[in-house]
Scaffold this active site. Structure first.
Site, PDB file in Angstrom:
ATOM      1  N   ARG A 155       0.866  -1.198   0.000  1.00  0.00           N
ATOM      2  CA  ARG A 155       0.000   0.000   0.000  1.00  0.00           C
ATOM      3  C   ARG A 155       0.888   1.228   0.000  1.00  0.00           C
ATOM      4  NH1 ARG A 155      -1.726   3.349   4.056  1.00  0.00           N
ATOM      5  NH2 ARG A 155      -3.789   4.336   3.813  1.00  0.00           N
ATOM      6  N   SER A 180     -12.772  -2.748   1.180  1.00  0.00           N
ATOM      7  CA  SER A 180     -13.003  -2.093   2.486  1.00  0.00           C
ATOM      8  C   SER A 180     -14.465  -1.694   2.571  1.00  0.00           C
ATOM      9  CB  SER A 180     -12.186  -0.801   2.593  1.00  0.00           C
ATOM     10  OG  SER A 180     -10.840  -1.051   2.393  1.00  0.00           O
ATOM     11  N   LYS A 196      -3.648   5.751   8.499  1.00  0.00           N
ATOM     12  CA  LYS A 196      -4.426   6.199   7.331  1.00  0.00           C
ATOM     13  C   LYS A 196      -4.816   7.653   7.580  1.00  0.00           C
ATOM     14  CE  LYS A 196      -8.717   4.934   4.857  1.00  0.00           C
ATOM     15  NZ  LYS A 196      -8.253   4.965   3.463  1.00  0.00           N
TER      16      LYS A 196
HETATM   17  C1  LIG Z   1      -7.958   0.621   3.757  1.00  0.00           C
HETATM   18  C2  LIG Z   1      -7.819  -0.721   3.924  1.00  0.00           C
HETATM   19  C3  LIG Z   1      -8.747  -1.478   4.709  1.00  0.00           C
HETATM   20  N1  LIG Z   1      -8.609  -2.819   4.846  1.00  0.00           N
HETATM   21  C4  LIG Z   1      -7.585  -3.431   4.232  1.00  0.00           C
HETATM   22  C5  LIG Z   1      -7.475  -4.937   4.429  1.00  0.00           C
HETATM   23  F1  LIG Z   1      -6.995  -5.167   5.660  1.00  0.00           F
HETATM   24  F2  LIG Z   1      -6.656  -5.458   3.524  1.00  0.00           F
HETATM   25  F3  LIG Z   1      -8.691  -5.496   4.332  1.00  0.00           F
HETATM   26  N2  LIG Z   1      -6.679  -2.809   3.474  1.00  0.00           N
HETATM   27  C6  LIG Z   1      -6.738  -1.465   3.273  1.00  0.00           C
HETATM   28  N3  LIG Z   1      -5.883  -0.860   2.543  1.00  0.00           N
END
Ligand SMILES: C=C1C=NC(C(F)(F)F)=NC1=N
Ligand SMILES: [Mg+2]
Length: 220
Positions: free
Chosen positions: A45, A116, A145
């Site tokens: 990411r 998500s 985030k």
């Molecule tokens: C914003 C996000 C929320 N959940 C997940 C995951 F954990 F992979 F499901 N990845 C992400 N990048």
């Protein structure tokens, strides 16, 4: 063919997510330690302030994919479908602001598709459009985030399980070895972390503790 739900649940146990801007040292070193500590799935990411772009992003993605492949850890790419296809990654993860899951599903064929979700409606829609797993959070407050919503706790995970939904679910947001059991007790199949591993003094130790927490019996 598509990943089975049973296999997806195994993969979601200790789901490490990392971008170069989530760690102080070399991302490859951090990921090597996380793999040694027992992560079951990895997501690249590269996002937010200081994230790589262009050729640098592609080069790092390839290097990480190589490391994951050596240790048979499936390699998921966040947001960037084109990069995932160019690398023949094992799957992609998208959020509500990305392309609709059905559009992405059509592009990636049988690769893993994670979505998500923050509401029941989004959860049911993601499943209808072909998601293999749901990412639900932030469970606890997160600083990673930059545009994260308020910590929502485990309410939605519990609600979906009470609805009788068996879709693979991973919790995310502020999860540590100390609170991971709460997420599992709510009905998640695994936990997803960034900082608990990426900024740990010992990423191996922290990963081992997470692994133990998600495989331990619910307390009480
Ligand atoms: C914003 C996000 C929320 N959940 C997940 C995951 F954990 F992979 F499901 N990845 C992400 N990048
Ligand atoms: Mg996204």
């Amino acid at each position: 063919m598509r990943v089975t739900a049973a296999r997806m649940r195994e993969l979601l146990k200790v789901y490490f997510i990392l971008g170069s801007n989530n760690c102080r040292k070399n991302p490859l070193e951090v990921i090597a330690e996380a793999i040694e500590g027992g992560i079951t799935l990895f997501q690249y990411r590269e996002k937010g302030s200081g994230a790589l772009v262009g050729e640098e992003k592609v080069k790092l993605a390839r290097a990480i994919q190589e490391l994951c492949q050596q240790h048979r850890i499936p390699f998921i790419v966040n947001d960037d479908i084109e990069l995932a296809l160019a690398l023949n990654a094992d799957g992609v993860h998208i959020g509500q602001e990305d392309a609709p899951a059905a559009v992405v599903r059509e592009k990636i064929g049988d690769k893993i598709l994670g979505v998500s979700v923050h509401t029941r409606e989004q959860a049911y829609e993601a499943i209808r459009q072909g998601a293999d797993y749901l990412g639900i959070g932030p469970i606890f407050a997160t600083t990673t985030k930059e545009d994260a919503k308020e910590a929502a706790g485990t309410t939605l995970i519990k609600a979906l399980r009470e609805d009788g939904l068996t879709v693979p679910i991973v919790g995310i947001g502020g999860i540590t070895p100390d609170n991971a059991r709460v997420v599992m007790a709510a009905g998640a199949d695994g936990v997803s972390v960034i900082t608990a591993i990426s900024l740990a003094d010992s990423p191996v130790q922290s990963t081992r503790k997470l692994y133990q927490a998600v495989h331990s019996q619910p307390e009480g």
